[in-house]
Scaffold this motif. Sequence first.
Motif, PDB file in Angstrom:
ATOM      1  N   GLY A  64       5.112 -15.273 -44.818  1.00  0.00           N
ATOM      2  CA  GLY A  64       5.433 -16.532 -44.156  1.00  0.00           C
ATOM      3  C   GLY A  64       6.919 -16.728 -43.946  1.00  0.00           C
ATOM      4  N   ILE A  65       7.704 -16.366 -44.957  1.00  0.00           N
ATOM      5  CA  ILE A  65       9.152 -16.535 -44.876  1.00  0.00           C
ATOM      6  C   ILE A  65       9.752 -15.618 -43.818  1.00  0.00           C
ATOM      7  CG2 ILE A  65      11.280 -15.942 -46.120  1.00  0.00           C
ATOM      8  CD1 ILE A  65      10.341 -18.744 -46.700  1.00  0.00           C
ATOM      9  N   SER A  66       9.353 -14.345 -43.844  1.00  0.00           N
ATOM     10  CA  SER A  66       9.940 -13.394 -42.894  1.00  0.00           C
ATOM     11  C   SER A  66       9.581 -13.763 -41.458  1.00  0.00           C
ATOM     12  CB  SER A  66       9.482 -11.966 -43.209  1.00  0.00           C
ATOM     13  OG  SER A  66       8.071 -11.864 -43.153  1.00  0.00           O
ATOM     14  N   GLY A  67       8.334 -14.214 -41.252  1.00  0.00           N
ATOM     15  CA  GLY A  67       7.960 -14.656 -39.912  1.00  0.00           C
ATOM     16  C   GLY A  67       8.725 -15.892 -39.480  1.00  0.00           C
ATOM     17  N   GLY A  68       9.043 -16.784 -40.454  1.00  0.00           N
ATOM     18  CA  GLY A  68       9.760 -18.024 -40.134  1.00  0.00           C
ATOM     19  C   GLY A  68      11.231 -17.820 -39.868  1.00  0.00           C
ATOM     20  N   VAL A  69      11.900 -17.040 -40.722  1.00  0.00           N
ATOM     21  CA  VAL A  69      13.342 -16.876 -40.554  1.00  0.00           C
ATOM     22  C   VAL A  69      13.666 -16.094 -39.290  1.00  0.00           C
ATOM     23  CG1 VAL A  69      13.838 -17.049 -43.025  1.00  0.00           C
ATOM     24  CG2 VAL A  69      13.447 -14.794 -42.000  1.00  0.00           C
ATOM     25  N   THR A  70      12.735 -15.229 -38.840  1.00  0.00           N
ATOM     26  CA  THR A  70      13.004 -14.486 -37.610  1.00  0.00           C
ATOM     27  C   THR A  70      12.928 -15.366 -36.372  1.00  0.00           C
ATOM     28  OG1 THR A  70      10.681 -13.781 -37.600  1.00  0.00           O
ATOM     29  CG2 THR A  70      12.297 -12.227 -38.470  1.00  0.00           C
ATOM     30  N   SER A  71      12.508 -16.628 -36.547  1.00  0.00           N
ATOM     31  CA  SER A  71      12.555 -17.576 -35.423  1.00  0.00           C
ATOM     32  C   SER A  71      13.712 -18.557 -35.564  1.00  0.00           C
ATOM     33  CB  SER A  71      11.231 -18.351 -35.329  1.00  0.00           C
ATOM     34  OG  SER A  71      11.109 -19.280 -36.383  1.00  0.00           O
ATOM     35  N   MET A  72      14.514 -18.435 -36.654  1.00  0.00           N
ATOM     36  CA  MET A  72      15.642 -19.333 -36.876  1.00  0.00           C
ATOM     37  C   MET A  72      16.874 -18.830 -36.118  1.00  0.00           C
ATOM     38  SD  MET A  72      15.420 -20.336 -40.918  1.00  0.00           S
ATOM     39  CE  MET A  72      13.964 -21.103 -41.622  1.00  0.00           C
ATOM     40  N   THR A  73      17.482 -19.696 -35.377  1.00  0.00           N
ATOM     41  CA  THR A  73      18.627 -19.328 -34.551  1.00  0.00           C
ATOM     42  C   THR A  73      19.798 -18.755 -35.363  1.00  0.00           C
ATOM     43  OG1 THR A  73      18.021 -20.942 -32.855  1.00  0.00           O
ATOM     44  CG2 THR A  73      20.323 -20.211 -32.906  1.00  0.00           C
ATOM     45  N   PRO A  74      20.241 -19.365 -36.492  1.00  0.00           N
ATOM     46  CA  PRO A  74      21.371 -18.792 -37.253  1.00  0.00           C
ATOM     47  C   PRO A  74      21.088 -17.388 -37.760  1.00  0.00           C
ATOM     48  CG  PRO A  74      20.963 -21.065 -37.923  1.00  0.00           C
ATOM     49  CD  PRO A  74      19.802 -20.659 -37.075  1.00  0.00           C
ATOM     50  N   PHE A  75      19.849 -17.142 -38.204  1.00  0.00           N
ATOM     51  CA  PHE A  75      19.475 -15.818 -38.694  1.00  0.00           C
ATOM     52  C   PHE A  75      19.518 -14.793 -37.567  1.00  0.00           C
ATOM     53  CE2 PHE A  75      16.271 -12.547 -39.544  1.00  0.00           C
ATOM     54  CZ  PHE A  75      16.641 -12.111 -40.810  1.00  0.00           C
ATOM     55  N   LEU A  76      18.930 -15.138 -36.427  1.00  0.00           N
ATOM     56  CA  LEU A  76      18.943 -14.230 -35.279  1.00  0.00           C
ATOM     57  C   LEU A  76      20.362 -13.970 -34.791  1.00  0.00           C
ATOM     58  CD1 LEU A  76      15.935 -15.588 -33.168  1.00  0.00           C
ATOM     59  CD2 LEU A  76      16.030 -13.420 -34.409  1.00  0.00           C
ATOM     60  N   ASN A  77      21.184 -14.999 -34.735  1.00  0.00           N
ATOM     61  CA  ASN A  77      22.548 -14.872 -34.237  1.00  0.00           C
ATOM     62  C   ASN A  77      23.397 -13.976 -35.135  1.00  0.00           C
ATOM     63  OD1 ASN A  77      24.588 -15.409 -32.373  1.00  0.00           O
ATOM     64  ND2 ASN A  77      25.382 -17.122 -33.578  1.00  0.00           N
ATOM     65  N   LYS A  78      23.106 -13.994 -36.463  1.00  0.00           N
ATOM     66  CA  LYS A  78      23.896 -13.207 -37.412  1.00  0.00           C
ATOM     67  C   LYS A  78      23.486 -11.737 -37.434  1.00  0.00           C
ATOM     68  CE  LYS A  78      25.369 -12.929 -42.244  1.00  0.00           C
ATOM     69  NZ  LYS A  78      26.808 -12.826 -41.897  1.00  0.00           N
ATOM     70  N   PHE A  79      22.193 -11.489 -37.501  1.00  0.00           N
ATOM     71  CA  PHE A  79      21.705 -10.126 -37.693  1.00  0.00           C
ATOM     72  C   PHE A  79      21.143  -9.476 -36.425  1.00  0.00           C
ATOM     73  CE2 PHE A  79      21.260 -12.065 -41.954  1.00  0.00           C
ATOM     74  CZ  PHE A  79      22.071 -11.192 -42.673  1.00  0.00           C
ATOM     75  N   PHE A  80      20.661 -10.275 -35.484  1.00  0.00           N
ATOM     76  CA  PHE A  80      20.028  -9.738 -34.281  1.00  0.00           C
ATOM     77  C   PHE A  80      20.556 -10.475 -33.043  1.00  0.00           C
ATOM     78  CE2 PHE A  80      17.122  -9.623 -37.896  1.00  0.00           C
ATOM     79  CZ  PHE A  80      16.922  -8.251 -38.029  1.00  0.00           C
ATOM     80  N   PRO A  81      21.834 -10.330 -32.748  1.00  0.00           N
ATOM     81  CA  PRO A  81      22.441 -11.091 -31.635  1.00  0.00           C
ATOM     82  C   PRO A  81      21.831 -10.754 -30.271  1.00  0.00           C
ATOM     83  CG  PRO A  81      23.954  -9.414 -32.463  1.00  0.00           C
ATOM     84  CD  PRO A  81      22.825  -9.484 -33.437  1.00  0.00           C
ATOM     85  N   ASP A  82      21.356  -9.524 -30.105  1.00  0.00           N
ATOM     86  CA  ASP A  82      20.756  -9.168 -28.819  1.00  0.00           C
ATOM     87  C   ASP A  82      19.481  -9.962 -28.564  1.00  0.00           C
ATOM     88  OD1 ASP A  82      22.754  -7.363 -28.360  1.00  0.00           O
ATOM     89  OD2 ASP A  82      21.620  -5.622 -29.079  1.00  0.00           O
ATOM     90  N   VAL A  83      18.688 -10.132 -29.625  1.00  0.00           N
ATOM     91  CA  VAL A  83      17.458 -10.926 -29.503  1.00  0.00           C
ATOM     92  C   VAL A  83      17.807 -12.377 -29.191  1.00  0.00           C
ATOM     93  CG1 VAL A  83      15.373 -11.725 -30.690  1.00  0.00           C
ATOM     94  CG2 VAL A  83      16.229  -9.408 -31.093  1.00  0.00           C
ATOM     95  N   TYR A  84      18.816 -12.897 -29.873  1.00  0.00           N
ATOM     96  CA  TYR A  84      19.233 -14.284 -29.647  1.00  0.00           C
ATOM     97  C   TYR A  84      19.694 -14.480 -28.196  1.00  0.00           C
ATOM     98  CZ  TYR A  84      22.002 -18.551 -30.008  1.00  0.00           C
ATOM     99  OH  TYR A  84      22.513 -19.796 -29.800  1.00  0.00           O
ATOM    100  N   LYS A  85      20.404 -13.480 -27.683  1.00  0.00           N
ATOM    101  CA  LYS A  85      20.889 -13.581 -26.298  1.00  0.00           C
ATOM    102  C   LYS A  85      19.726 -13.592 -25.314  1.00  0.00           C
ATOM    103  CE  LYS A  85      23.984 -11.312 -23.001  1.00  0.00           C
ATOM    104  NZ  LYS A  85      24.898 -10.155 -22.775  1.00  0.00           N
TER     105      LYS A  85
END
Length: 502
Positions: free
Chosen positions: A41-62
């Motif tokens: 549940g946590i891993s699925g949730g944090v991968t939809s959080m903007t700060p997490f995506l922006n820090k570790f997966f900027p391409d996905v965030y873009k």
Amino acid sequence: MHTRIPLNVEDQQYNGRVTIIIVLSSFMVATGGFILGYDIGISGGVTSMTPFLNKFFPDVYKRMQEDTRVSNYCKFNSQLLTLFTSSMYLAGVIASFFASLVTRVFGRKPSILVGGVAFLTGSALQGAASNLYMLIFGRVLLGVGLGFTNQSIPLYISEMALPRHRGKTNVFFALGAVVGSLVANITNFGTEKIKGGWGWRLSLSMTAVPAGILILCTLFLPETPNSLILNSKNHQKAKHVLERVRGTSDVQVEFDDLINASSASKATDNLLRKIGQRKYRPQLVMAVAIPFFQLMTGIDIISFYSPILFRTIGMGEAASLLFAFLIRLVSSIFIIAMMFVVDKIGRRKIFMTGGTQMFLSLIALGAIFAALFGDYGGLAKSYAYLVLVLVCLYVSGFYLSWGPLGFLVPSEIYPLEIRSIGQSITASVFSLLNFIIGQSFLAMLCHFKSGVFFFFAGWLAVMTAFVHFFLPETKKVPIEKMELVWRDHWFWKRFAGEVDED
């Protein structure tokens, strides 16, 4: 075409009652499941959080911000993002075979303790991660914990529980997983609102709490009598533990069965070769088929990526997490209901009923996505709520059937001599399929689009037919007498009961 349970087996009842050891064991089992569910549940949730995506997966965030140029189905398609989720399961595949050795040679307790320590360490690393490498290494340590606990915890509770209670006590693992997912969604919903963008750290590091509880519970519990008999010549100690576990001194019948099972367990240096013998063919097939089918129900669509799925159809971040929370709530209700029927109705009927419900739900979801949801734009709010209802129907079917039974049935079908390696194969297949599906689902969503729902619906039809024809009923059968259900089965009787090839 299925087997009936031999009456003399189902009617044989060992003496005993629900003792404090059984209660604590059930709580320990639920805690192990809680860790698994919380992490999913946590891993699925944090991968939809903007700060997490922006820090570790900027391409996905873009890509997420550029929804006018990227297909709705492909916004989150990133091998690095899926590696974060699925790397835990790749490590679990390898760890489960080491767990088999530890479980057989040293006992069930040491294997659970190793898993607990790995969970504790991995959660600390994830919460403190400053770069992607540190984040993935924390996931790998969680995978080690998964490999050890998924191998040993189901064995532990199946050996400790009375046959008439084995289904109910084993379901505590799945119940813990659902509650863990529910708590994860509540946690994500709260941490997502923390100013400063560090809420994801709190979400990931909180795994340390149930990991610590798992370690403490295990330290206070005894080793199973089965394991003591197998690894020690002190049978009197094993009998004393059995008396404590059962809450009575009248355990001679059960103890004799454990001794006989241990005597039949010939020592071998090659457990993989042993389980490959023809007479163990039914157990080997189920060791692979049940976890394979459990994952091919398509539950990862919901478990890993439900917040992402709801964001895909145009919902906001908070609304996606709230919808995921409602799904976990439904799961909790239905798995509690399942606990009251698993030892009454039996495994087979529950498997087939839940499989049919999931099949119909996925067909309906696929039809809605195919007809109404394209590459661009969102889904009308009324249809989004319909998607939520159908997802809840699907999830309720899973947690009435393949969710808990996928852990219960493998843990109760192996004779003592192949029990540790059999459960390791089950845990490895579970972890390997989790890795493959976790690593490929977002790419499948991008390329198959709505067809991904029909893909898993097809597998549900296959597995429901498999259960009907090939899975014998195991309710209330003593674990050391389980070989009799294979000998009475229309298909497996040609393999079961053959002489040892060693």
